[in-house]
Design a protein around this motif. Structure first.
Motif, short mmCIF file in Angstrom:
data_model
loop_
_atom_site.label_atom_id
_atom_site.label_comp_id
_atom_site.label_asym_id
_atom_site.label_seq_id
_atom_site.Cartn_x
_atom_site.Cartn_y
_atom_site.Cartn_z
N ALA A 78 0.63 -1.11 -0.05
CA ALA A 78 0.09 0.00 -0.02
C ALA A 78 0.69 1.32 0.06
CB ALA A 78 -1.08 0.15 1.25
N LEU A 79 1.97 1.28 0.85
CA LEU A 79 2.86 2.19 0.76
C LEU A 79 3.34 2.77 -0.54
CD1 LEU A 79 4.50 4.50 2.16
CD2 LEU A 79 6.15 2.82 3.03
N TYR A 80 3.90 1.43 -1.04
CA TYR A 80 4.53 1.38 -2.41
C TYR A 80 3.61 1.97 -3.56
CZ TYR A 80 8.28 -1.62 -0.34
OH TYR A 80 9.18 -2.23 0.47
N ALA A 81 2.34 1.63 -3.41
CA ALA A 81 1.48 2.03 -4.25
C ALA A 81 1.30 3.51 -4.34
CB ALA A 81 0.16 1.53 -4.07
N ALA A 82 1.38 4.30 -3.07
CA ALA A 82 1.02 5.54 -2.75
C ALA A 82 2.24 6.40 -3.15
CB ALA A 82 1.04 5.83 -1.38
N LEU A 83 3.39 5.96 -3.03
CA LEU A 83 4.81 6.44 -3.39
C LEU A 83 4.74 6.53 -4.79
CD1 LEU A 83 7.26 4.95 -0.97
CD2 LEU A 83 6.57 7.34 -0.84
N CYS A 84 4.48 5.21 -5.45
CA CYS A 84 4.26 5.49 -7.16
C CYS A 84 3.44 6.61 -7.59
CB CYS A 84 3.86 4.06 -7.62
SG CYS A 84 3.53 3.80 -9.40
N GLU A 85 2.09 6.51 -7.20
CA GLU A 85 1.26 7.41 -7.41
C GLU A 85 1.70 9.04 -7.31
OE1 GLU A 85 -1.52 7.23 -9.00
OE2 GLU A 85 -1.31 5.19 -9.37
N ARG A 86 2.44 9.03 -6.20
CA ARG A 86 2.91 10.44 -5.94
C ARG A 86 4.29 10.91 -6.49
NH1 ARG A 86 3.63 14.87 -5.06
NH2 ARG A 86 3.36 16.34 -3.22
N GLY A 87 4.66 9.91 -7.32
CA GLY A 87 5.80 10.10 -8.35
C GLY A 87 7.20 9.79 -7.74
N PHE A 88 7.34 8.86 -6.81
CA PHE A 88 8.71 8.72 -6.30
C PHE A 88 9.40 7.35 -7.29
CE2 PHE A 88 7.00 10.81 -2.80
CZ PHE A 88 8.16 11.21 -1.85
N PHE A 89 8.72 6.87 -8.10
CA PHE A 89 9.53 5.83 -9.00
C PHE A 89 8.01 5.40 -9.98
CE2 PHE A 89 8.37 3.80 -5.01
CZ PHE A 89 7.25 3.03 -5.22
N PRO A 90 8.57 4.92 -11.02
CA PRO A 90 7.63 4.54 -12.05
C PRO A 90 6.68 3.30 -11.86
CG PRO A 90 9.92 3.73 -12.63
CD PRO A 90 9.97 4.54 -11.60
N GLU A 91 5.58 3.16 -12.35
CA GLU A 91 4.66 2.16 -12.28
C GLU A 91 5.24 0.79 -12.25
OE1 GLU A 91 0.27 0.65 -13.79
OE2 GLU A 91 0.82 2.77 -13.82
N GLU A 93 7.99 -0.38 -11.85
CA GLU A 93 8.82 -0.91 -10.97
C GLU A 93 8.04 -1.78 -9.65
OE1 GLU A 93 12.52 0.42 -8.22
OE2 GLU A 93 11.67 1.84 -9.57
N LEU A 94 6.76 -1.47 -9.68
CA LEU A 94 5.90 -2.17 -8.60
C LEU A 94 5.86 -3.59 -8.79
CD1 LEU A 94 2.76 0.24 -8.68
CD2 LEU A 94 4.50 0.07 -6.89
N LEU A 95 5.95 -4.16 -10.07
CA LEU A 95 6.06 -5.51 -10.16
C LEU A 95 7.32 -6.19 -9.77
CD1 LEU A 95 3.64 -6.00 -13.35
CD2 LEU A 95 3.00 -6.09 -10.70
N THR A 96 8.26 -5.36 -9.17
CA THR A 96 9.38 -6.30 -8.71
C THR A 96 9.42 -6.28 -7.39
OG1 THR A 96 10.47 -4.00 -8.24
CG2 THR A 96 10.90 -4.87 -10.46
#
Length: 275
Positions: A78-91, A93-96
Motif C-alpha cells: 500500500a505504501l509503495y502504491a502511494a509512493l508510485c502515485e506520488r511520483g517517487f518511482f515509475p509504475e 517498478e511495482l511488479l518487482t
C-alpha cells in the motif's frame, strides 16, 4: 510538487482505485504479501500522500519534508502504491515487489526505497520513531510534521502505549498517529484475540486529541488531517474505522486475507471489480 496535489474527491477516488489494483498485482506476482491490511489502509494513504504530506519526489531526502512512518510494515504494498502515485518511482517498478535486488522489498527499507523514512516490520516501533522525528523538528525550530500509521492489532504491543505517554508529555502537536482500525489481525477478530475496549477513551486518557472517522470517506479523512494540524500542545490520533480487504468483495472483512496472495482466477475477479 512539494505541498501536495490538492486532488478533488473524485480524483482521490480514482487514485485509490489504481492503488488497489497495484496492490493486487504486486501480491499476485510475488505470490505473497498482506493484501487485506493494504486495502483497508489505501484511502488513508491516498489522501495523506496526494493532499497532505509535504514531500518532494525528486528529492526524497529533502531536509524540510514531512515524515511518514508505516509502523504496520506488512502493508508495504500500500505504501509503495502511494509512493508510485506520488511520483517517487515509475509504475512498472511495482511488479518487482519482493524480487531479489528490488528497491521494493517485502517490508519497507529506508536504505533502498525512495520516500521511505523507516525500516519496519517488527511491530510497535513506529510511534516511538515519529516522536523522535517530531521532537527533533521542534528543537530545530522546524514546522515539519511526523505521521505514523499503526495497525489495530499492533496496539497490543506495549511499546506503543509508552510512546503515547511520551508524545503527550512533550506536547508533540506535530505528531499525527493513524490507526487502521479494521477489527481483524493475524489470528482472528480483534475482540476475540485481545479486546482494545474503549479505544478512543484510552487515547484521550493518555493525553491525545482524538478524531474518530470512517477511514474510507474522503471528506472525513481530509477534515481529520486538517483538524489534527490545527490542534496545539497535544498530539493527535485519527482512529479510522476501516474494512479489511476494502474494495474486493470476497476479501472484505475476511481474516484469511491478512496474509495471502490472490490466485490467477481471484486476481481476474478482483481487477474486474476495480475497473
Amino acid at each position: 510538487m512539494i505541498q501536495g496535489k490538492g486532488l478533488s474527491h473524485s480524483e482521490l477516488s480514482e487514485v485509490a482505485r489504481r492503488m488497489r489494483r497495484h496492490i493486487l498485482k504486486m501480491t499476485h506476482k510475488a505470490k505473497g504479501g498482506h493484501p487485506g491490511g493494504c486495502l483497508s489502509a489505501t484511502d488513508l494513504l491516498d489522501v495523506l500522500y496526494m493532499n497532505v504530506l509535504r514531500v518532494d519526489p525528486q528529492n526524497p531526502h529533502w531536509d524540510k519534508r514531512d515524515f511518514f512512518f508505516l509502523s504496520k510494515g506488512h502493508a508495504a504494498p500500500a505504501l509503495y502504491a502511494a509512493l508510485c502515485e506520488r511520483g517517487f518511482f515509475p509504475e512498472e517498478e511495482l511488479l518487482t515487489f519482493r524480487e531479489a535486488e528490488s528497491r521494493l522489498p517485502a517490508y519497507p527499507s529506508c536504505e533502498s526505497t525512495p520516500g521511505v523514512d523507516m525500516a519496519s516490520g517488527s511491530l510497535g516501533q513506529g510511534l516511538s520513531i515519529a516522536n523522535g522525528a517530531a521532537l527533533a523538528a521542534k528543537l530545530k525550530g522546524s514546522d515539519q510534521r511526523a505521521f505514523v500509521m499503526l495497525g489495530d492489532g499492533e496496539l497490543h504491543e506495549g511499546q506503543v502505549w509508552e510512546a503515547m505517554l511520551t508524545a503527550a508529555h512533550y506536547h508533540l502537536d506535530n505528531v499525527c498517529a493513524i490507526v487502521d482500525y479494521n477489527k481483524l489481525q493475524l489470528d482472528g477478530r480483534l475482540d476475540e484475540v485481545k479486546s482494545l475496549g474503549d479505544l478512543p477513551g484510552k487515547w484521550k486518557a493518555f493525553g491525545w486529541n482524538v478524531l474518530e472517522i470512517d477511514g474510507h470517506d474522503f471528506p472525513q479523512i481530509e477534515k481529520a488531517f486538517a483538524q489534527a494540524q490545527a490542534v496545539k500542545t497535544q498530539p493527535s490520533v485519527i482512529i479510522a474505522h476501516t474494512i479489511k480487504g476494502k474494495g474486493v468483495s470476497f476479501m472484505e472483512d475476511q481474516v484469511d486475507w491478512h496474509a495471502a496472495a490472490p490466485s490467477d482466477a481471484e486476481l481476474k475477479i478482483a481487477l474486474e471489480e476495480l475497473k
